[in-house]
Scaffold this motif. Structure first.
Motif, PDB file in Angstrom:
ATOM      1  N   LEU A 117      83.573  30.492 -22.016  1.00 47.32           N
ATOM      2  CA  LEU A 117      82.211  30.158 -21.589  1.00 47.32           C
ATOM      3  C   LEU A 117      82.005  28.649 -21.688  1.00 47.32           C
ATOM      4  CD1 LEU A 117      80.196  32.961 -23.476  1.00 47.32           C
ATOM      5  CD2 LEU A 117      80.917  32.952 -21.070  1.00 47.32           C
TER       6      LEU A 117
ATOM      7  N   VAL B 259      75.757  37.675 -21.879  1.00 41.53           N
ATOM      8  CA  VAL B 259      76.807  37.975 -20.898  1.00 41.53           C
ATOM      9  C   VAL B 259      76.721  39.438 -20.475  1.00 41.53           C
ATOM     10  CG1 VAL B 259      78.386  36.206 -21.769  1.00 41.53           C
ATOM     11  CG2 VAL B 259      78.480  38.527 -22.726  1.00 41.53           C
TER      12      VAL B 259
ATOM     13  N   ARG C 138      83.744  35.454 -29.161  1.00 44.84           N
ATOM     14  CA  ARG C 138      83.675  36.321 -27.974  1.00 44.84           C
ATOM     15  C   ARG C 138      85.016  37.008 -27.719  1.00 44.84           C
ATOM     16  NH1 ARG C 138      84.975  34.406 -22.797  1.00 44.84           N
ATOM     17  NH2 ARG C 138      84.254  35.686 -21.017  1.00 44.84           N
TER      18      ARG C 138
ATOM     19  N   ASN D  58      83.268  30.817 -28.504  1.00 47.49           N
ATOM     20  CA  ASN D  58      84.232  31.377 -27.552  1.00 47.49           C
ATOM     21  C   ASN D  58      85.293  32.228 -28.253  1.00 47.49           C
ATOM     22  OD1 ASN D  58      83.923  30.925 -24.683  1.00 47.49           O
ATOM     23  ND2 ASN D  58      83.903  28.726 -25.150  1.00 47.49           N
TER      24      ASN D  58
ATOM     25  N   HIS E 290      77.022  27.122 -21.106  1.00 49.57           N
ATOM     26  CA  HIS E 290      76.450  28.479 -21.071  1.00 49.57           C
ATOM     27  C   HIS E 290      75.314  28.605 -22.078  1.00 49.57           C
ATOM     28  CE1 HIS E 290      76.424  32.856 -20.552  1.00 49.57           C
ATOM     29  NE2 HIS E 290      76.376  32.950 -21.878  1.00 49.57           N
TER      30      HIS E 290
ATOM     31  N   ASP F  90      87.968  39.367 -19.581  1.00 54.39           N
ATOM     32  CA  ASP F  90      87.202  38.232 -20.095  1.00 54.39           C
ATOM     33  C   ASP F  90      88.003  37.401 -21.090  1.00 54.39           C
ATOM     34  OD1 ASP F  90      84.744  38.545 -18.675  1.00 54.39           O
ATOM     35  OD2 ASP F  90      84.301  40.283 -19.926  1.00 54.39           O
TER      36      ASP F  90
END
Length: 686
Positions: free
Chosen positions: A522, A510, A487, A484, A525, A517
């Motif tokens: 997430l 994604v 990301r 995460n 996932h 975002d």
């Protein structure tokens, strides 16, 4: 910082590359800077349109096409294809890349000229210039050669001597000849058209101080405004490759008249193919859209004086802001063909990932107009450390544990809320830095977050925990959080690294990431298989690129008739001048001088104006070294060698009082001679 509640309408341009040569890394600085800013705006959900075009007019285009035995139209088509490929491979995502040699540009240029003329802003008068009787064309200073009237060096240009540094009028050259045909030029009168720039003095004084320019740029423009604006010659005589002035056979718009109109023309071309875009909504006098130009500091006067005045006089809106950047140096010096640091875009692309350079430029680019140095050793270290060692490292550390331990599914867990809170708290500051074009600050803050994420993972050591019975759930929580955070970092870096972001989106499974975002994590996932996202730069790749750049130089070298740098850095030899005796030599009063101020000379292709402190007096000197010192301010504060007893010389730009000494083959390889440390202004050298 502007609110993002309602999407903004933004039109963005970069300066038009000239369709007479290849794109190099100095050019790419601007296009990468602009592209990052546009991508950020789109990532935020704004309507940002990025247009550009090749600057395709002028005598140089016409003459090169003739030399190659093709039409100018063929030449500019070939160059546009090359430029387009280079930009695309560097991930510069224009919404439209057009040409100034277009119907849209012709129509708009004629419209703007007509409106200016109807409003009384165009004047005509006779101008006397050298004319090539064999070629049948008037000659710009750079197309006239002859013997220097001062030192008798042959094959010198029409406004300055590259050997002794003297500056002069073209009419002062001995044995002048056309650099195009070799014919002896004659003086001839011609009617020229002038834009009455002084009509807009008051408007420009207000506009340039309204926040549209960086302070340093506004201060520079104030010097021109304070000294009084001059009318601007906007016409050239046939033969010329460009647009003919309506109703004036044989008279053409000067390339700098229609070049900035190319921004409007490229956008008009896009509007004609995109129903949802309205030309007047962006260019009309009452437009509420935002308009930004990104340019280098060498063309500031055109974009902050001539261009806004033309727009005002023709009834169009003026730019919201003109964003100016500095020049690129490589390893602390001017780009050099002999050292292999004059690197073409395609040569770089043949050896290295374009995102390496995009990131390095971003890490160096601030809001100001300072020059940016591409230090090749630092380039390798920074890319390897930041992108590979910090950002990509997070995903490569965590993905395997999730795939092996939980079938690639991220668990719903946040074992370090203070870390996710730190990321969330940093996002507004990073967005502000992007918005203000302070990319270096944005990169520092992003990498500080990457350091926090890596430190957390290293402290928790999931590779060690995974070997302990009963710790597997903790491992999944740690690694899911790591993914995460990865990301989040990729989202923040997406304007700089669009390919890395696309590959990360595939791994993360994604939709294309948006700035919003950053507000979510997430959970539960499914990830796709992890593939290596970026590899380290090997120093051998840099060495091969530099070597290839030297080979490019060797391939392009010609017998130009002047001393030039060769591929191995040696100089072609020139015969020694006739002997002089010691008395003649000792008559030269050579002094140490301090460069107090150095600036461009408006209307001169090669000259810089230097204000020198020689201890008990100040001197004004014009020197033909502009090609070697594109940022004059870099010379301020430097000690130089100065010929103090050279008779003053009257020039069209003022009086030149003496000469500064320089060495080198010419062009960009000219080096002012400086004394060792400890010297003081006014000291006599001999």
């Amino acid at each position: 910082m502007p609110s993002t509640a309602k999407p903004r309408q933004i039109l963005v341009t970069s300066a038009l590359p000239y369709a007479n040569g290849s794109i190099h890394l100095g050019h790419m600085l601007e296009y990468i800077q602009t592209d990052i800013w546009v991508r950020f705006q789109k990532l935020r959900g704004n309507q940002a349109v990025y247009v550009c075009a090749d600057d395709a007019h002028g005598s140089a285009i016409m003459l090169r096409a003739e030399k190659e035995g093709i039409t100018p139209e063929q030449l500019i088509a070939n160059v546009q294809a090359e430029h387009s490929a280079d930009f695309a491979d560097f991930l510069v995502a224009f919404d439209n890349f057009h040409s100034t040699h277009s119907d849209e540009n012709r129509v708009l240029s004629e419209l703007i000229y007509k409106r200016l003329n109807d409003a009384g802003h165009i004047a005509t008068r006779s101008v006397t210039q050298y004319f090539d009787p064999e070629k049948g064309m008037f000659l710009a200073d750079r197309f006239i050669k002859g013997t220097c009237p001062k030192c008798a060096a042959e094959d010198q240009y029409g406004d300055n001597c590259e050997k002794c540094g003297a500056t002069y009028e073209p009419t002062e050259l001995k044995d002048p000849r056309s650099a195009i045909s070799g014919a002896t030029p004659v003086l001839k009168d011609s009617k020229h058209f002038f834009f009455k720039l002084p009509d807009f003095q008051a408007m420009l004084q207000e506009w340039t101080r309204s926040g549209t320019l960086q302070d340093a740029v506004a201060n520079k423009i104030a010097e021109w405004l304070d000294s009084g604006l001059q009318e601007w010659d906007i016409s050239r005589d046939a033969p010329y490759f460009g647009f003919e002035i309506p109703g004036e056979p044989g008279k053409y718009f000067y390339v700098w008249l229609d070049a900035p109109i190319g921004y409007m023309a490229s956008f008009k071309n896009l509007c004609d193919r995109t129903p949802e875009l309205d030309f007047d909504a962006f260019w009309g006098k009452d437009s509420t859209a935002e308009l930004y130009h990104f340019i280098g500091k060498d063309i500031v006067n055109f974009h902050t004086l001539f261009w806004p005045a033309m727009l005002e006089g023709a009834g169009f809106r003026k730019p919201t802001a003109v964003n100016v950047h500095g020049y690129l140096t490589v390893n602390g010096q001017k780009m050099s063909k002999s050292r292999g640091t004059f690197i073409k875009a395609r040569t770089y692309l043949d050896h290295l990932n374009p995102e390496y350079l995009r990131y390095y430029y971003a890490a160096k680019l601030g809001r100001g107009v300072e020059d940016l140095d591409l230090n090749l050793e630092d380039f390798v270290q920074k890319v390897n450390s930041d992108l590979v060692g910090k950002v990509v490292n997070i995903a490569s550390r965590c993905a395997g544990f999730i795939h092996k331990g939980n079938g690639g599914v991220m668990v719903d867990a946040n074992p370090a809320p203070e870390l996710t809170e730190a990321f969330a708290a940093a996002a507004p500051s990073i967005a502000e830095a992007y918005e203000k074009r302070d990319f270096s600050r944005a990169m520092r803050e992003i990498m500080a977050l990457a350091d926090k994420a890596n430190a957390y993972i290293a402290d928790k050591a999931p590779w060690a925990l995974n070997k302990i019975e009963g710790k597997q759930d903790e491992v999944q929580a740690i690694c899911s959080l790591g993914i995460n955070l990865f990301r989040q970092l990729v989202t923040m870096l997406k304007p700089v690294l669009p390919t890395l972001a696309s590959q990360a989106e595939q791994f993360l499974n994604v939709e294309p990431l948006a700035w919003t975002d950053l507000d979510t994590l997430l959970t539960n996932h499914q990830l796709n298989a992890f593939q290596p996202l970026m590899t380290r730069i090997e120093p051998a790749k840099i060495e091969a690129m530099v070597a290839a750049s030297k080979e490019d130089l060797a391939a392009s070298s010609t017998d130009s008739g002047t001393a030039q740098a060769t591929g191995n850095g040696e100089l072609t030899k020139e015969p020694l001048a006739p002997e002089i005796n010691f008395d003649a030599f000792s008559a030269v009063d050579l002094r140490i001088a301090l460069v107090e101020k150095c600036e461009f000379v408006e209307g001169a292709d090669k000259l810089l104006r230097l204000t020198l402190d020689i201890g008990d007096a100040k001197r004004n000197v014009f020197s033909g070294i502009k090609s070697a010192y594109p940022d004059p301010s870099k010379l301020e504060g430097r000690l130089v060698l100065y010929v103090a007893n050279l008779a003053p010389r009257k020039m069209k730009f003022g009086i030149s009082e003496g000469m500064v000494l320089a060495a080198g083959p010419g062009g960009s390889d000219i080096y002012l001679l400086s004394p060792d440390s400890g010297a003081k202004p006014g000291q006599r050298v001999m």
